[in-house]
Design a protein around this motif. Structure first.
Motif, PDB file in Angstrom:
ATOM      1  N   THR A  20       0.787  -1.223   0.000  1.00 20.54           N
ATOM      2  CA  THR A  20       0.000   0.000   0.000  1.00 20.54           C
ATOM      3  C   THR A  20       0.816   1.268   0.000  1.00 20.54           C
ATOM      4  O   THR A  20       0.242   2.335   0.144  1.00 20.54           O
ATOM      5  CB  THR A  20      -0.901   0.050   1.244  1.00 20.54           C
ATOM      6  OG1 THR A  20      -0.098  -0.127   2.392  1.00 20.54           O
ATOM      7  CG2 THR A  20      -1.980  -0.982   1.188  1.00 20.54           C
ATOM      8  N   THR A 253       1.633   4.150  -3.952  1.00 21.71           N
ATOM      9  CA  THR A 253       0.737   3.004  -3.818  1.00 21.71           C
ATOM     10  C   THR A 253      -0.270   3.186  -2.694  1.00 21.71           C
ATOM     11  O   THR A 253      -1.361   2.618  -2.742  1.00 21.71           O
ATOM     12  CB  THR A 253       1.526   1.703  -3.625  1.00 21.71           C
ATOM     13  OG1 THR A 253       2.357   1.805  -2.481  1.00 21.71           O
ATOM     14  CG2 THR A 253       2.372   1.405  -4.851  1.00 21.71           C
ATOM     15  N   ALA A 257      -4.417   3.408  -3.913  1.00 22.54           N
ATOM     16  CA  ALA A 257      -5.342   2.457  -3.297  1.00 22.54           C
ATOM     17  C   ALA A 257      -6.470   3.184  -2.571  1.00 22.54           C
ATOM     18  O   ALA A 257      -7.640   2.795  -2.657  1.00 22.54           O
ATOM     19  CB  ALA A 257      -4.600   1.545  -2.330  1.00 22.54           C
ATOM     20  N   GLY A 278       0.917   1.417  -8.493  1.00 26.12           N
ATOM     21  CA  GLY A 278       0.310   0.484  -7.558  1.00 26.12           C
ATOM     22  C   GLY A 278       0.764  -0.924  -7.854  1.00 26.12           C
ATOM     23  O   GLY A 278       1.575  -1.160  -8.755  1.00 26.12           O
TER      24      GLY A 278
END
Length: 361
Positions: A20, A253, A257, A278
């Motif tokens: 993430t 990322t 998300a 990502g």
């Protein structure tokens, strides 16, 4: 796996927690260039390199990410620690839980006291860590930056995930294709200090200055500080401030998300296009439900792996960080050090509905 050719699913990463986070941003391309030109190339050692020297056994290499418990860096550092085992070394990850500018300094000081052979760092701020890193280098510790660079006088080598220009321009190109080269767009970045995002954003702006983007307008650069909830809130704020927004680029990322999660449950789903950086596992469901058409990234595990071999080559005297030196990075093959001590992992891959199920990380 060698990103310079193609990506393949890798068992090493299967089953890992979804990534993430990664990539931070805010200074300008000219700022970075000035920093790089202000120091000797990679601050290379005065000792001559011996490319035939064997890798030393028992090397102690510490990985210092922007944040621990950040899944992106967890995977990157696991790749690096796996590499240290391959060449008979000892790797560990240490670091702060927040991504503030000076949060890494105390860890550098501790690692210096522990007499590590090398420190591999992704800098939260290009300058704040330099005094501590200089002390480490004065003590004989080699320093490799990865993901986000320090000022060059703070390290020996910078392992870059992909060319900054390629990453900045291709993200604009991806979004432009999706919105027909027309409309208002925004950037959802990470922190305001990380050199990688700052440089990418400058190249985005430069790309947008070309005639083919004359009908696209960058209205806002927002910062989610690599925090999921803040990135979610910033996405919400962008759509409220610009109800006619056509697209968002999130080169982090964490940000992409969070933005995808917000858009997937909003009336803007499918109308506001989203791209950026990502991972397939992280964004697969958003590609399949139509929230995201395409995005890109490199292999985080390979980035850490290459950084570990770079550190080992430095600590073993195979390289000093000078342009043109070469070394072998295990399964990734041979690499050559470029200008200003940069080692380039390879080109990123674009993921979309046609290929996303071919990857597992």
């Amino acid at each position: 796996m060698n990103m310079r050719t193609s990506w393949r699913p890798t068992a090493l990463l299967a089953g890992l927690v979804l990534l993430t986070a990664a990539c931070g941003g805010g200074t300008t391309r000219s700022d970075v260039a000035a920093q790089q030109s202000a120091a000797p190339s990679a601050a290379a050692s005065s000792a001559a390199a011996d490319p035939n020297a064997p890798l030393k056994q028992g090397l102690k290499i510490a990985f210092l990410p922007k944040q621990v418990n950040n899944p992106y860096f967890t995977v990157a550092d696991q790749g690096g620690i796996a590499a240290t085992k391959e060449f008979g070394g000892e790797g560990k990850e240490v670091g702060p839980s927040d991504a503030s500018a000076s949060s890494q300094v105390s860890y550098i000081n501790t690692l210096t006291q522990q007499k590590q052979d090398a420190i591999v760092i992704s800098a939260n701020d290009p300058n704040a860590v330099v005094p501590a890193l200089k002390q480490a280098r004065d003590a004989g510790i080699k320093v490799v930056s990865y993901d986000s660079d320090t000022a060059p006088d703070g390290r020996d080598v910078f392992v870059n995930q992909a060319g900054a220009e390629d990453l900045g321009r291709t993200q604009v190109q991806l979004l432009a294709e999706q919105i027909g080269h027309k409309g208002k767009i925004a950037v959802l970045s990470a922190t305001p200090n990380a050199t990688n995002q700052n440089t990418w954003i400058d190249f985005m702006k430069d790309e947008l200055s070309k005639p083919e983007y004359k009908d696209m307008e960058l209205v806002k650069v927002a910062y989610g500080n690599d925090d999921d909830q803040k990135s979610f809130t910033e996405t919400q704020g962008l759509l409220r401030s610009y109800p006619d927004l056509a697209g968002i680029i999130s080169p982090t990322t964490v940000g992409i998300a969070a933005a995808a999660r917000y858009l997937s449950d909003s009336p803007a789903k499918g109308k506001v296009k989203l791209t950026g950086l990502g991972t397939p596992n992280q964004l697969r469901k958003f590609v399949k439900d139509g929230t995201i058409e395409a995005f890109e990234l490199w292999s985080p595990a390979d980035l850490g792996y290459l950084a570990a071999y770079s550190a080992a080559a430095l600590a073993s005297g195979q390289i000093t960080g000078a342009e043109g030196e070469t070394f072998k990075a295990g399964k990734l093959g041979d690499y050559t050090i470029g200008a200003k001590g940069e080692v380039l992992l390879g080109k990123p891959t674009v993921f979309n509905a046609d290929n996303i199920d071919d990857f597992d990380f």
